[in-house]
Design an enzyme around this catalytic site. Structure first.
Site, PDB file in Angstrom:
ATOM      1  N   ASN A 109       0.850  -1.192   0.000  1.00  0.00           N
ATOM      2  CA  ASN A 109       0.000   0.000   0.000  1.00  0.00           C
ATOM      3  C   ASN A 109       0.886   1.243   0.000  1.00  0.00           C
ATOM      4  OD1 ASN A 109      -2.471   1.559   0.409  1.00  0.00           O
ATOM      5  ND2 ASN A 109      -1.790   1.845   2.524  1.00  0.00           N
ATOM      6  N   HIS A 111       1.034   5.128   1.353  1.00  0.00           N
ATOM      7  CA  HIS A 111       0.384   5.929   2.399  1.00  0.00           C
ATOM      8  C   HIS A 111       1.048   7.310   2.464  1.00  0.00           C
ATOM      9  CE1 HIS A 111      -1.669   6.783   6.137  1.00  0.00           C
ATOM     10  NE2 HIS A 111      -0.519   7.118   6.690  1.00  0.00           N
ATOM     11  N   SER A 145       5.070   6.611   2.580  1.00  0.00           N
ATOM     12  CA  SER A 145       5.544   5.252   2.886  1.00  0.00           C
ATOM     13  C   SER A 145       4.903   4.265   1.934  1.00  0.00           C
ATOM     14  CB  SER A 145       5.145   4.842   4.307  1.00  0.00           C
ATOM     15  OG  SER A 145       5.600   5.779   5.250  1.00  0.00           O
ATOM     16  N   ASP A 154      -2.419   0.397   7.974  1.00  0.00           N
ATOM     17  CA  ASP A 154      -1.204   1.214   7.877  1.00  0.00           C
ATOM     18  C   ASP A 154      -0.151   0.808   8.913  1.00  0.00           C
ATOM     19  OD1 ASP A 154      -2.453   2.635   5.832  1.00  0.00           O
ATOM     20  OD2 ASP A 154      -3.217   4.165   7.186  1.00  0.00           O
TER      21      ASP A 154
HETATM   22  C1  GRF Z   1      -2.648   8.543  -2.322  1.00  0.00           C
HETATM   23  O1  GRF Z   1      -2.302   9.749  -1.723  1.00  0.00           O
HETATM   24  C2  GRF Z   1      -2.279   7.384  -1.443  1.00  0.00           C
HETATM   25  O2  GRF Z   1      -1.187   7.644  -0.628  1.00  0.00           O
HETATM   26  C3  GRF Z   1      -3.498   7.201  -0.603  1.00  0.00           C
HETATM   27  O3  GRF Z   1      -4.571   7.446  -1.483  1.00  0.00           O
HETATM   28  C4  GRF Z   1      -4.155   8.398  -2.449  1.00  0.00           C
HETATM   29  C5  GRF Z   1      -4.567   7.914  -3.807  1.00  0.00           C
HETATM   30  O4  GRF Z   1      -4.384   8.881  -4.790  1.00  0.00           O
HETATM   31  N1  GRF Z   1      -3.527   5.880  -0.019  1.00  0.00           N
HETATM   32  P1  GRF Z   1      -4.554   8.533  -6.334  1.00  0.00           P
HETATM   33  O5  GRF Z   1      -5.952   7.972  -6.528  1.00  0.00           O
HETATM   34  O6  GRF Z   1      -3.492   7.546  -6.702  1.00  0.00           O
HETATM   35  O7  GRF Z   1      -4.392   9.832  -7.045  1.00  0.00           O
END
Ligand code: GRF
Length: 208
Positions: A109, A111, A145, A154
């Site tokens: 994932n 984050h 991260s 997370d």
């Molecule tokens: C990203 O900021 C990611 O870190 C979080 O969700 C957001 C997704 O953005 N988990 P996108 O849809 O890839 O523009």
């Protein structure tokens, strides 16, 4: 034709991180993109790139039984693609430990905060409001991260992280814009490094 590792991407939103993976020259094939939101722009990005795009709608207030059924449906969608890695790129649904055990490949994932303390008193910001929280706490920096996915949200082992400085006058939007720019470099790099690493390093070390 060389056989590249196959990645599945789970996304709920605009899919800018998916786009970064599509645009990066990684030796991997994005085999499928699934979204829990039928109208999410990430699905359109996948279609434009010629990647199978699967809407699998989920209404937020389903019962535990319906959640389980949803996870069964998700597994049924993913299995035929024989994935080597699943990337959650803005996927807003929590998946159960049972799902993680059954999906047959590692999940990672991205984050928008640091999940390992940079200093002993540095706050770990989990959850969807972490960009706002970083500003509220008056931090000098936050970060990005990429981490393994475990049942606790997370909280899996961090694979790669990068600091993002918070500038005076930053708004949530301006800070998030800079965070996203960093995500778009870090996520493809982390995916590439992980795919090249030995099998044992690919999985979350639950019992360290
Ligand atoms: C990203 O900021 C990611 O870190 C979080 O969700 C957001 C997704 O953005 N988990 P996108 O849809 O890839 O523009």
């Amino acid at each position: 034709m060389p056989m590249f590792p196959r990645i599945g991407v789970l996304a709920s939103g605009s899919g800018s991180n998916l786009q970064a993976l599509i645009d990066a020259s990684i030796e991997a094939e994005i085999a499928v993109v699934v979204s829990n939101r039928a109208d999410a722009y990430c699905l359109e990005r996948a279609r434009v790139a010629g990647i199978p795009a699967v809407p699998l709608a989920f209404s937020a207030r389903r019962s535990p039984e319906e959640r389980r059924r949803y996870e069964d449906e998700l597994l049924a969608v993913l299995r035929p693609f024989h994935l080597d890695l699943i990337v959650m790129a803005g996927w807003m649904l929590i998946l159960s430990g049972e799902f993680l055990g059954r999906c047959g490949c590692p999940l990672i994932n991205v984050h928008p905060a640091l999940l390992e303390p940079e200093a002993s008193n540095f706050p770990i910001l989990r959850g969807a409001r972490c960009v706002r929280d970083a500003l509220k706490l008056g931090l000098l920096y936050t970060g990005v991260s990429v981490h393994h996915v475990i049942p606790e949200v997370d909280a899996g082992t961090v694979i790669a992280a990068e600091i993002v400085q918070i500038q005076p006058g930053d708004t949530e939007q301006s800070l998030y814009d800079r965070i996203k720019t960093v995500e778009h470099g870090l996520l493809p790099a982390a995916v590439e490094a992980l795919l090249k690493s030995p099998p044992a390093a690919k999985r979350e070390r639950v019992h360290a």
